[in-house]
Write a protein that holds these residues in place. Structure first.
Motif, short mmCIF file in Angstrom:
data_model
loop_
_atom_site.label_atom_id
_atom_site.label_comp_id
_atom_site.label_asym_id
_atom_site.label_seq_id
_atom_site.Cartn_x
_atom_site.Cartn_y
_atom_site.Cartn_z
N ARG A 2 3.38 -8.85 -7.18
CA ARG A 2 2.63 -7.90 -7.37
C ARG A 2 2.50 -6.87 -6.21
N LEU A 3 1.96 -5.67 -6.15
CA LEU A 3 1.83 -4.82 -4.97
C LEU A 3 0.70 -4.65 -4.59
N GLU A 4 0.42 -4.92 -3.20
CA GLU A 4 -0.80 -4.31 -2.66
C GLU A 4 -1.35 -3.03 -2.84
N GLN A 5 -2.53 -2.77 -2.43
CA GLN A 5 -2.92 -1.44 -2.83
C GLN A 5 -2.48 -0.35 -2.07
N GLY A 6 -2.46 -0.80 -0.50
CA GLY A 6 -1.97 0.18 0.64
C GLY A 6 -0.71 0.53 0.05
N ALA A 7 -0.49 1.87 0.49
CA ALA A 7 0.96 2.50 0.54
C ALA A 7 1.31 3.67 1.58
N ARG A 8 2.24 4.13 1.94
CA ARG A 8 2.46 5.18 2.71
C ARG A 8 3.78 6.22 1.75
N ILE A 9 3.44 7.35 1.85
CA ILE A 9 4.37 8.39 1.11
C ILE A 9 5.24 8.70 2.20
N VAL A 10 6.40 8.82 2.19
CA VAL A 10 7.24 9.41 3.35
C VAL A 10 8.38 10.42 2.82
N ALA A 11 8.27 11.57 3.35
CA ALA A 11 9.13 12.75 2.73
C ALA A 11 9.37 13.49 4.00
N GLN A 12 10.13 14.37 3.91
CA GLN A 12 10.93 15.15 5.05
C GLN A 12 9.81 15.44 5.72
N GLY A 13 9.85 14.98 7.11
CA GLY A 13 8.97 15.53 8.28
C GLY A 13 7.51 14.87 7.91
N LEU A 14 7.32 14.12 7.19
CA LEU A 14 5.74 13.77 6.54
C LEU A 14 5.61 12.34 6.31
N VAL A 15 4.68 11.69 6.62
CA VAL A 15 4.07 10.35 6.54
C VAL A 15 2.85 10.38 6.19
N THR A 16 2.14 9.96 4.95
CA THR A 16 0.74 10.16 4.83
C THR A 16 0.45 8.92 3.72
N ASP A 17 -0.84 8.70 3.62
CA ASP A 17 -1.36 7.70 2.81
C ASP A 17 -1.13 7.89 1.36
N GLY A 18 -1.12 6.97 0.61
CA GLY A 18 -0.78 7.08 -0.86
C GLY A 18 -0.91 5.73 -1.62
N PRO A 19 -0.60 5.47 -2.81
CA PRO A 19 0.08 6.48 -3.41
C PRO A 19 -0.91 7.40 -4.09
N PHE A 20 -0.48 8.62 -4.95
CA PHE A 20 -1.24 9.65 -5.19
C PHE A 20 -0.95 9.64 -6.76
N ALA A 21 -0.45 8.70 -7.43
CA ALA A 21 -0.37 9.04 -8.86
C ALA A 21 -1.52 8.84 -9.60
N GLU B 78 -0.64 5.74 -14.06
CA GLU B 78 0.98 5.89 -13.51
C GLU B 78 1.02 4.59 -12.29
N TRP B 79 0.03 4.01 -11.78
CA TRP B 79 -0.02 3.40 -10.76
C TRP B 79 1.05 2.05 -11.16
N VAL B 80 1.75 1.54 -10.08
CA VAL B 80 2.67 0.62 -10.34
C VAL B 80 1.77 -0.73 -9.60
N GLY B 81 1.62 -1.66 -10.42
CA GLY B 81 0.81 -2.80 -10.05
C GLY B 81 1.89 -3.99 -9.50
N GLY B 82 3.14 -4.10 -9.90
CA GLY B 82 3.92 -4.89 -9.51
C GLY B 82 5.49 -4.83 -10.17
N TYR B 83 6.25 -5.61 -9.92
CA TYR B 83 7.51 -5.39 -10.59
C TYR B 83 8.36 -6.78 -10.53
N TRP B 84 9.23 -7.06 -11.49
CA TRP B 84 10.24 -8.09 -11.71
C TRP B 84 11.36 -7.75 -12.37
N PHE B 85 12.42 -8.66 -12.67
CA PHE B 85 13.66 -8.31 -13.42
C PHE B 85 13.87 -8.87 -14.57
#
Length: 127
Positions: free
Chosen positions: A48-67, A71-78
Protein backbone atom coordinates in the motif's frame (compact mmCIF):
# COMPACT_ATOMS: atom_id res chain seq x y z
CA UNK A 1 5.11 -19.92 -23.10
CA UNK A 2 7.37 -17.90 -20.76
CA UNK A 3 5.97 -16.22 -17.68
CA UNK A 4 6.14 -12.43 -17.42
CA UNK A 5 5.73 -9.94 -14.60
CA UNK A 6 2.92 -7.36 -14.78
CA UNK A 7 2.65 -4.32 -12.53
CA UNK A 8 -0.77 -3.82 -10.94
CA UNK A 9 -1.69 -0.32 -9.75
CA UNK A 10 -4.70 -0.04 -7.46
CA UNK A 11 -6.49 3.23 -8.24
CA UNK A 12 -9.39 5.23 -6.88
CA UNK A 13 -11.26 5.30 -3.60
CA UNK A 14 -13.90 3.16 -1.94
CA UNK A 15 -17.49 3.73 -3.02
CA UNK A 16 -18.83 6.16 -0.39
CA UNK A 17 -22.31 4.60 -0.61
CA UNK A 18 -20.95 1.25 0.60
CA UNK A 19 -20.83 0.46 4.30
CA UNK A 20 -17.44 0.35 6.01
CA UNK A 21 -18.28 -3.20 7.12
CA UNK A 22 -18.75 -4.34 3.50
CA UNK A 23 -15.51 -2.68 2.47
CA UNK A 24 -13.67 -4.30 5.38
CA UNK A 25 -15.05 -7.69 4.34
CA UNK A 26 -13.68 -7.06 0.83
CA UNK A 27 -10.30 -6.03 2.26
CA UNK A 28 -10.19 -9.21 4.36
CA UNK A 29 -11.13 -11.30 1.30
CA UNK A 30 -8.44 -9.47 -0.70
CA UNK A 31 -5.74 -10.50 1.75
CA UNK A 32 -6.84 -14.13 1.57
CA UNK A 33 -6.77 -13.94 -2.25
CA UNK A 34 -3.42 -12.10 -2.18
CA UNK A 35 -1.73 -14.57 0.19
CA UNK A 36 -2.99 -17.51 -1.89
CA UNK A 37 -1.68 -15.85 -5.06
CA UNK A 38 1.73 -15.33 -3.45
CA UNK A 39 1.84 -18.98 -2.31
CA UNK A 40 0.83 -20.17 -5.81
CA UNK A 41 3.41 -17.95 -7.54
CA UNK A 42 0.67 -16.03 -9.42
CA UNK A 43 1.42 -12.82 -7.49
CA UNK A 44 4.54 -11.10 -6.23
CA UNK A 45 4.58 -8.80 -3.22
CA UNK A 46 3.75 -5.13 -3.38
CA UNK A 47 2.65 -2.53 -0.88
CA UNK A 48 0.00 0.00 0.00
CA UNK A 49 1.18 3.58 -0.46
CA UNK A 50 1.08 6.20 2.25
CA UNK A 51 -0.75 9.47 1.61
CA UNK A 52 2.28 11.80 1.53
CA UNK A 53 4.28 12.29 -1.65
CA UNK A 54 6.68 14.62 -3.42
CA UNK A 55 6.61 15.59 -7.06
CA UNK A 56 10.09 16.06 -8.53
CA UNK A 57 10.59 17.77 -11.88
CA UNK A 58 13.34 19.81 -13.46
CA UNK A 59 14.29 22.37 -10.82
CA UNK A 60 11.19 21.68 -8.72
CA UNK A 61 10.26 19.63 -5.67
CA UNK A 62 6.75 20.08 -4.31
CA UNK A 63 4.10 18.29 -2.28
CA UNK A 64 1.77 15.97 -4.11
CA UNK A 65 0.25 13.90 -5.58
CA UNK A 66 -2.01 16.19 -7.58
CA UNK A 67 -3.99 13.61 -9.53
CA UNK A 68 -7.78 13.54 -9.41
CA UNK A 69 -9.23 11.29 -6.70
CA UNK A 70 -10.18 8.62 -9.26
CA UNK A 71 -6.55 8.51 -10.40
CA UNK A 72 -4.90 8.15 -6.98
CA UNK A 73 -2.69 5.12 -6.68
CA UNK A 74 -3.32 3.39 -3.36
CA UNK A 75 -0.92 0.50 -3.80
CA UNK A 76 0.80 -1.88 -6.16
CA UNK A 77 1.84 -5.50 -6.58
CA UNK A 78 2.83 -7.80 -9.40
CA UNK A 79 1.09 -10.58 -11.29
CA UNK A 80 3.01 -13.42 -12.92
CA UNK A 81 1.29 -14.58 -16.12
CA UNK A 82 1.93 -15.64 -19.70
CA UNK A 83 0.03 -12.75 -21.31
CA UNK A 84 -1.49 -9.38 -20.47
CA UNK A 85 -4.93 -10.93 -20.96
CA UNK A 86 -4.14 -13.68 -18.45
CA UNK A 87 -2.80 -11.08 -15.98
CA UNK A 88 -6.02 -9.06 -16.37
CA UNK A 89 -8.10 -12.19 -15.72
CA UNK A 90 -6.15 -12.84 -12.51
CA UNK A 91 -6.58 -9.20 -11.44
CA UNK A 92 -10.33 -9.43 -12.12
CA UNK A 93 -10.57 -11.94 -9.24
CA UNK A 94 -9.69 -9.17 -6.74
CA UNK A 95 -12.61 -8.84 -4.27
CA UNK A 96 -12.05 -5.07 -3.84
CA UNK A 97 -13.19 -4.31 -7.39
CA UNK A 98 -16.82 -4.52 -6.23
CA UNK A 99 -16.43 -1.42 -4.07
CA UNK A 100 -15.02 1.32 -6.29
CA UNK A 101 -11.35 0.52 -6.87
CA UNK A 102 -9.94 -0.06 -10.33
CA UNK A 103 -6.78 -1.89 -11.31
CA UNK A 104 -4.33 -0.91 -14.01
CA UNK A 105 -2.20 -3.80 -15.29
CA UNK A 106 1.00 -2.90 -17.09
CA UNK A 107 3.54 -5.21 -18.72
CA UNK A 108 7.10 -4.62 -17.56
CA UNK A 109 9.78 -3.91 -20.16
CA UNK A 110 13.16 -5.18 -18.97
CA UNK A 111 15.10 -3.79 -21.93
CA UNK A 112 17.35 -0.81 -21.49
CA UNK A 113 15.79 2.46 -22.65
CA UNK A 114 17.06 4.14 -25.83
CA UNK A 115 15.80 7.37 -27.39
CA UNK A 116 15.23 5.69 -30.77
CA UNK A 117 12.82 3.10 -29.31
CA UNK A 118 9.33 4.59 -28.72
CA UNK A 119 8.08 4.38 -25.12
CA UNK A 120 5.43 6.08 -23.00
CA UNK A 121 7.84 9.01 -22.55
CA UNK A 122 8.44 9.54 -26.29
CA UNK A 123 6.82 12.73 -27.67
CA UNK A 124 4.32 12.08 -30.46
CA UNK A 125 6.31 14.16 -32.96
CA UNK A 126 9.36 11.87 -32.47
CA UNK A 127 7.47 8.74 -33.51
Amino acid sequence: MPMNDYLVLSRGQWDATTSPQDVQAAIDAFYVWYEQGLAQGRLKPGSRLEQGARIVAQGLVTDGPFAETKEWVGGYWFIVAETLEQAAAIAAENPCLRFGLTLEIRPLDATRAHVTVPTNETPANWR
